[in-house]
Design an enzyme around this catalytic site. Structure first.
Site, PDB file in Angstrom:
ATOM      1  N   ASP A  13      79.287 -70.857 -63.902  1.00 62.06           N
ATOM      2  CA  ASP A  13      79.357 -69.700 -64.802  1.00 62.06           C
ATOM      3  C   ASP A  13      80.056 -70.014 -66.117  1.00 62.06           C
ATOM      4  O   ASP A  13      80.658 -69.134 -66.733  1.00 62.06           O
ATOM      5  CB  ASP A  13      80.071 -68.505 -64.135  1.00 62.06           C
ATOM      6  N   LYS A  16      76.329 -72.342 -69.204  1.00 59.68           N
ATOM      7  CA  LYS A  16      75.336 -73.420 -69.344  1.00 59.68           C
ATOM      8  C   LYS A  16      74.005 -72.891 -69.837  1.00 59.68           C
ATOM      9  O   LYS A  16      73.326 -73.532 -70.626  1.00 59.68           O
ATOM     10  CB  LYS A  16      75.134 -74.138 -68.003  1.00 59.68           C
ATOM     11  N   GLY A  40      72.784 -68.365 -61.881  1.00 61.33           N
ATOM     12  CA  GLY A  40      72.421 -67.244 -62.755  1.00 61.33           C
ATOM     13  C   GLY A  40      72.745 -67.649 -64.169  1.00 61.33           C
ATOM     14  O   GLY A  40      73.899 -67.795 -64.526  1.00 61.33           O
ATOM     15  N   HIS A  41      71.724 -67.931 -64.971  1.00 59.67           N
ATOM     16  CA  HIS A  41      71.948 -68.379 -66.348  1.00 59.67           C
ATOM     17  C   HIS A  41      71.600 -67.252 -67.312  1.00 59.67           C
ATOM     18  O   HIS A  41      70.444 -66.845 -67.402  1.00 59.67           O
ATOM     19  CB  HIS A  41      71.133 -69.641 -66.633  1.00 59.67           C
ATOM     20  N   GLN A 222      75.605 -74.460 -61.422  1.00 57.35           N
ATOM     21  CA  GLN A 222      76.969 -74.507 -60.841  1.00 57.35           C
ATOM     22  C   GLN A 222      77.890 -75.422 -61.700  1.00 57.35           C
ATOM     23  O   GLN A 222      77.621 -75.598 -62.869  1.00 57.35           O
ATOM     24  CB  GLN A 222      76.937 -74.980 -59.386  1.00 57.35           C
TER      25      GLN A 222
HETATM   26  P1  IMP Z   1      75.775 -71.283 -52.297  1.00 59.73           P
HETATM   27  O1  IMP Z   1      75.433 -72.220 -53.412  1.00 59.73           O
HETATM   28  O2  IMP Z   1      75.044 -69.968 -52.372  1.00 59.73           O
HETATM   29  O3  IMP Z   1      75.681 -71.936 -50.951  1.00 59.73           O
HETATM   30  O4  IMP Z   1      77.324 -70.868 -52.448  1.00 59.73           O
HETATM   31  C1  IMP Z   1      78.371 -71.828 -52.291  1.00 59.73           C
HETATM   32  C2  IMP Z   1      79.502 -71.561 -53.296  1.00 59.73           C
HETATM   33  O5  IMP Z   1      79.029 -71.836 -54.603  1.00 59.73           O
HETATM   34  C3  IMP Z   1      79.974 -70.101 -53.337  1.00 59.73           C
HETATM   35  O6  IMP Z   1      81.355 -70.102 -53.654  1.00 59.73           O
HETATM   36  C4  IMP Z   1      79.190 -69.515 -54.492  1.00 59.73           C
HETATM   37  O7  IMP Z   1      79.842 -68.395 -55.046  1.00 59.73           O
HETATM   38  C5  IMP Z   1      79.187 -70.698 -55.437  1.00 59.73           C
HETATM   39  N1  IMP Z   1      78.065 -70.679 -56.383  1.00 59.73           N
HETATM   40  C6  IMP Z   1      76.778 -70.984 -56.137  1.00 59.73           C
HETATM   41  N2  IMP Z   1      76.040 -70.878 -57.255  1.00 59.73           N
HETATM   42  C7  IMP Z   1      76.881 -70.514 -58.234  1.00 59.73           C
HETATM   43  C8  IMP Z   1      76.724 -70.287 -59.631  1.00 59.73           C
HETATM   44  O8  IMP Z   1      75.641 -70.409 -60.211  1.00 59.73           O
HETATM   45  N3  IMP Z   1      77.842 -69.908 -60.297  1.00 59.73           N
HETATM   46  C9  IMP Z   1      79.054 -69.812 -59.701  1.00 59.73           C
HETATM   47  N4  IMP Z   1      79.256 -70.031 -58.402  1.00 59.73           N
HETATM   48  C10 IMP Z   1      78.180 -70.383 -57.671  1.00 59.73           C
END
Ligand code: IMP
Length: 426
Positions: A13, A16, A40-41, A222
């Site tokens: 977040d 990017k 989420g971009h 991420q």
């Molecule tokens: P997952 O990727 O859904 O398995 O989540 C694993 C961890 O990564 C959790 O803490 C999510 O909140 C975090 N996470 C996954 N995608 C994002 C992102 O795009 N932004 C921020 N945190 C993310």
């Protein structure tokens, strides 16, 4: 050849999407290389706001080749909805290619993601419940099904039958409804009708583009602290957002990578569970959350707030080779009397400059801060470094000094126009 990898240096977040969209205007090819619709971009231009989850951010610029590479996990239903959503807003004719080696996220992955989280209770990861972890698990367990498999319906049927024979047992053990082969097969053959012509060997396309001197932008999702290898394990995602992952996740030679732009929020946020040394929760955190609209793009969860942590940034530099920084959301800090930057940690009485590998240790470090005076001016209309208030300039210069990385871009608002490029990137 000219290319750049856009990497999140914190817990995701960082902005990017905005920078990729900005740089995409210069690029010929934009490549998403990992993750899925957990990302989420957010992109804002011409007073319109777009939230992309799967599509490369280059989709919002005209005449780009957009690639979803083999390192991604793709939910075809969500992808089709995202494409439709853009079409309804007048964005048509996107040139999109999907790797035949990217793995598919099935409904059972999402169900299992939710069920595993629920059964973990207080030890839950706080995932987005989009099925990302279970889909990558299947990839490495060799029971995954790939986008290219859709093109051979007989092979796809065999793979799906084999996967379901295991998944339905697991679902049964968890007291959940099993899934019907015929229904799933037909649903996915429907997705093939829409997406089939886009599925190809994207490594070949990408190598051709690089050899033809095209400008290529690699878009990570991420951030480094969510990397399975280098992040705050086990509170991480299931892929690597680092630049090191790009060759593997896209099918190019490591020697092709030239620049790595580290996207860094002027403070820190995190969603989901896990250690976060510079986190604080008071009136100032509340202000930052509201001014910065710090709510998840994918899950709408309020993000946790912390001061800028340069131990994290130096870690990102080490494991991902950051060659320039893009400092985002600088405007959100306007009006704060004092700003803090974490310079190092104290662990068991010792000063440390690395991220402890055991999460409980990271949870217990004491962050040591340097304090700087803030600024009151509204900086959202600034178009050059020289126009910033002195204290904002000092803040950027301090980040540069503490990380040893040049600030190449800073951002003072969500719009494309509110991006100040100090050094040309592509
Ligand atoms: P997952 O990727 O859904 O398995 O989540 C694993 C961890 O990564 C959790 O803490 C999510 O909140 C975090 N996470 C996954 N995608 C994002 C992102 O795009 N932004 C921020 N945190 C993310």
């Amino acid at each position: 050849m000219s290319n750049v990898v856009v990497v999140g240096t914190q817990w995701g977040d960082e902005g990017k999407g905005k920078i990729t969209d900005y740089l995409a205007q210069e690029a010929d090819v934009v490549v998403r290389y990992q993750g899925g619709n957990n990302a989420g971009h957010t992109i804002v231009f011409d007073n319109q706001k777009f939230a992309l989850h799967l599509l490369p951010s280059g989709c919002l610029s005209k005449n780009k080749l957009n690639i979803m590479a083999n390192g991604m996990v793709i939910n075809p239903k969500a992808l089709i909805e995202e494409l439709k959503g853009l079409e309804e807003r007048g964005i048509k004719g996107i040139n999109l290619k999907i790797s035949n080696r990217a793995h598919i996220v099935f409904p059972y992955h999402m169900t299992l993601d939710g069920a595993f989280e629920q059964s973990a209770g207080s030890k839950k990861i706080g995932t987005t419940k989009k099925g990302i972890g279970p889909a990558y698990t299947d990839k490495y367990f060799r029971s995954g099904i790939r986008m290219g498999d859709l093109l051979d319906s007989k092979y796809f049927a065999e793979r799906l039958k084999a996967a379901l024979s295991i998944k339905n047992n697991v679902l049964k053990m968890l007291g959940l409804d099993s899934m019907d082969f015929k229904e799933l097969f037909e649903e996915f053959m429907g997705y093939k009708e829409v997406l089939g012509h886009m599925i190809t060997d994207t490594s070949v396309l990408l190598n051709e583009a690089l050899e033809a001197d095209k400008k290529v932008l690699f878009e990570g999702a991420q951030g480094v602290m969510l990397c399975t290898d280098h992040g705050s394990y086990p509170y991480v995602t299931s892929s690597s957002p680092t630049a090191a992952a790009v060759p593997l996740y896209t099918g190019i030679a490591p020697s092709y990578i030239q620049n790595v732009l580290g996207i860094t929020k002027a403070y820190t946020t995190r969603v989901g569970e896990g250690a976060f040394p510079t986190e604080f929760e008071d009136e100032i955190a509340h202000t930052i959350r509201e001014v910065g609209n710090e709510y998840g793009t994918t899950t709408k969860r309020p993000r946790r707030i912390g001061w800028l942590d340069t131990v994290v940034l130096r870690h990102a530099k080490r494991v991902s080779g950051i060659s320039g920084l893009s400092i985002m959301l600088l405007d959100v800090l306007s009006g704060l009397k004092t700003l803090k930057i974490c310079t190092h940690y104290i662990m068991d009485g010792n000063k440390i400059d690395y991220i402890p590998s055991i999460i409980d240790h990271l949870d217990n470090v004491e962050p040591i801060y340097t304090e700087m005076p803030g600024w009151d001016e509204d900086i959202t209309g600034v178009v050059a470094f020289e126009e910033l208030p002195q204290n904002a300039k000092n803040y950027l210069l301090e980040i540069q000094k503490l990380t040893g990385i040049n600030v190449k871009i800073f951002s003072v608002g969500p719009d494309r126009q509110q991006t100040i490029e100090l050094e040309s990137i592509l």
